[in-house]
Design a protein around this motif. Structure first.
Motif, PDB file in Angstrom:
ATOM      1  N   LEU A   1       0.825  -1.207   0.000  1.00 63.30           N
ATOM      2  CA  LEU A   1       0.000   0.000   0.000  1.00 63.30           C
ATOM      3  C   LEU A   1       0.860   1.259   0.000  1.00 63.30           C
ATOM      4  N   LYS A   2       1.930   1.246   0.770  1.00 61.13           N
ATOM      5  CA  LYS A   2       2.831   2.400   0.779  1.00 61.13           C
ATOM      6  C   LYS A   2       3.422   2.651  -0.602  1.00 61.13           C
ATOM      7  N   ARG A   3       3.799   1.573  -1.289  1.00 62.35           N
ATOM      8  CA  ARG A   3       4.337   1.714  -2.647  1.00 62.35           C
ATOM      9  C   ARG A   3       3.269   2.225  -3.623  1.00 62.35           C
ATOM     10  N   ILE A   4       2.056   1.751  -3.471  1.00 56.49           N
ATOM     11  CA  ILE A   4       0.962   2.204  -4.336  1.00 56.49           C
ATOM     12  C   ILE A   4       0.700   3.693  -4.133  1.00 56.49           C
ATOM     13  N   ARG A   5       0.615   4.117  -2.873  1.00 53.88           N
ATOM     14  CA  ARG A   5       0.360   5.535  -2.577  1.00 53.88           C
ATOM     15  C   ARG A   5       1.476   6.406  -3.153  1.00 53.88           C
ATOM     16  N   LYS A   6       2.719   5.954  -2.992  1.00 56.59           N
ATOM     17  CA  LYS A   6       3.851   6.713  -3.522  1.00 56.59           C
ATOM     18  C   LYS A   6       3.761   6.781  -5.046  1.00 56.59           C
ATOM     19  N   GLY A   7       3.408   5.670  -5.684  1.00 61.92           N
ATOM     20  CA  GLY A   7       3.262   5.645  -7.132  1.00 61.92           C
ATOM     21  C   GLY A   7       2.175   6.580  -7.629  1.00 61.92           C
ATOM     22  N   VAL A   8       1.046   6.620  -6.929  1.00 61.14           N
ATOM     23  CA  VAL A   8      -0.050   7.522  -7.302  1.00 61.14           C
ATOM     24  C   VAL A   8       0.411   8.964  -7.181  1.00 61.14           C
ATOM     25  N   ALA A   9       1.050   9.296  -6.075  1.00 61.94           N
ATOM     26  CA  ALA A   9       1.523  10.667  -5.862  1.00 61.94           C
ATOM     27  C   ALA A   9       2.597  11.037  -6.879  1.00 61.94           C
ATOM     28  N   ASN A  10       3.562  10.146  -7.093  1.00 59.14           N
ATOM     29  CA  ASN A  10       4.639  10.430  -8.041  1.00 59.14           C
ATOM     30  C   ASN A  10       4.143  10.485  -9.479  1.00 59.14           C
ATOM     31  N   GLY A  11       3.027   9.855  -9.749  1.00 58.75           N
ATOM     32  CA  GLY A  11       2.447   9.860 -11.084  1.00 58.75           C
ATOM     33  C   GLY A  11       1.666  11.125 -11.391  1.00 58.75           C
ATOM     34  N   GLY A  12       1.697  12.077 -10.462  1.00 52.13           N
ATOM     35  CA  GLY A  12       1.018  13.347 -10.691  1.00 52.13           C
ATOM     36  C   GLY A  12      -0.457  13.333 -10.331  1.00 52.13           C
ATOM     37  N   HIS A  13      -0.858  12.380  -9.519  1.00 48.01           N
ATOM     38  CA  HIS A  13      -2.271  12.259  -9.163  1.00 48.01           C
ATOM     39  C   HIS A  13      -2.518  12.580  -7.690  1.00 48.01           C
ATOM     40  N   VAL A  14      -1.768  13.523  -7.151  1.00 45.37           N
ATOM     41  CA  VAL A  14      -1.897  13.884  -5.741  1.00 45.37           C
ATOM     42  C   VAL A  14      -3.330  14.291  -5.420  1.00 45.37           C
ATOM     43  N   ASP A  15      -3.987  14.930  -6.387  1.00 46.54           N
ATOM     44  CA  ASP A  15      -5.363  15.385  -6.171  1.00 46.54           C
ATOM     45  C   ASP A  15      -6.329  14.215  -5.970  1.00 46.54           C
ATOM     46  N   GLN A  16      -5.946  13.019  -6.345  1.00 44.53           N
ATOM     47  CA  GLN A  16      -6.815  11.851  -6.190  1.00 44.53           C
ATOM     48  C   GLN A  16      -6.460  11.008  -4.963  1.00 44.53           C
ATOM     49  N   MET A  17      -5.494  11.458  -4.189  1.00 44.89           N
ATOM     50  CA  MET A  17      -5.084  10.703  -3.012  1.00 44.89           C
ATOM     51  C   MET A  17      -6.225  10.593  -2.000  1.00 44.89           C
ATOM     52  N   GLN A  18      -7.091  11.576  -1.945  1.00 51.51           N
ATOM     53  CA  GLN A  18      -8.217  11.510  -1.007  1.00 51.51           C
ATOM     54  C   GLN A  18      -9.105  10.307  -1.337  1.00 51.51           C
ATOM     55  N   GLU A  19      -9.332  10.058  -2.615  1.00 53.63           N
ATOM     56  CA  GLU A  19     -10.120   8.891  -3.016  1.00 53.63           C
ATOM     57  C   GLU A  19      -9.411   7.591  -2.647  1.00 53.63           C
ATOM     58  N   VAL A  20      -8.111   7.542  -2.890  1.00 54.50           N
ATOM     59  CA  VAL A  20      -7.326   6.355  -2.545  1.00 54.50           C
ATOM     60  C   VAL A  20      -7.398   6.122  -1.038  1.00 54.50           C
TER      61      VAL A  20
END
Length: 73
Positions: free
Chosen positions: A18-37
């Motif tokens: 999960l930590k790797r997934i969250r980092k991947g989402v953030a690094n992929g430019g999708h920080v705005d979608q982290m709330q959904e994750v």
């Protein structure tokens, strides 16, 4: 056949993934979608907590969430 990992080991591995997934989402430019994750992760954690609370030596429940389980709360 390999031995089945303990629930603690399974949860540790899941947390690491999960930590790797969250980092991947953030690094992929999708920080705005982290709330959904985070909302989905929170829901998964709540379901897991409920399942783990129901586990025990005499528990006949297989730990799966059934329709209507939320109605008990």
């Amino acid at each position: 056949m390999a031995e089945k990992p303990s629930i603690a080991e399974t949860l540790r591995r899941t947390s690491d993934q999960l930590k790797r997934i969250r980092k991947g989402v953030a690094n992929g430019g999708h920080v705005d979608q982290m709330q959904e994750v985070d909302a989905l992760v929170g829901l998964a954690k709540e379901i897991t907590d409920r399942q783990l609370a129901g586990l025990g030596p005499a528990d006949e429940n297989d730990g799966s969430v059934q329709d209507g389980d939320d109605a008990k709360d």
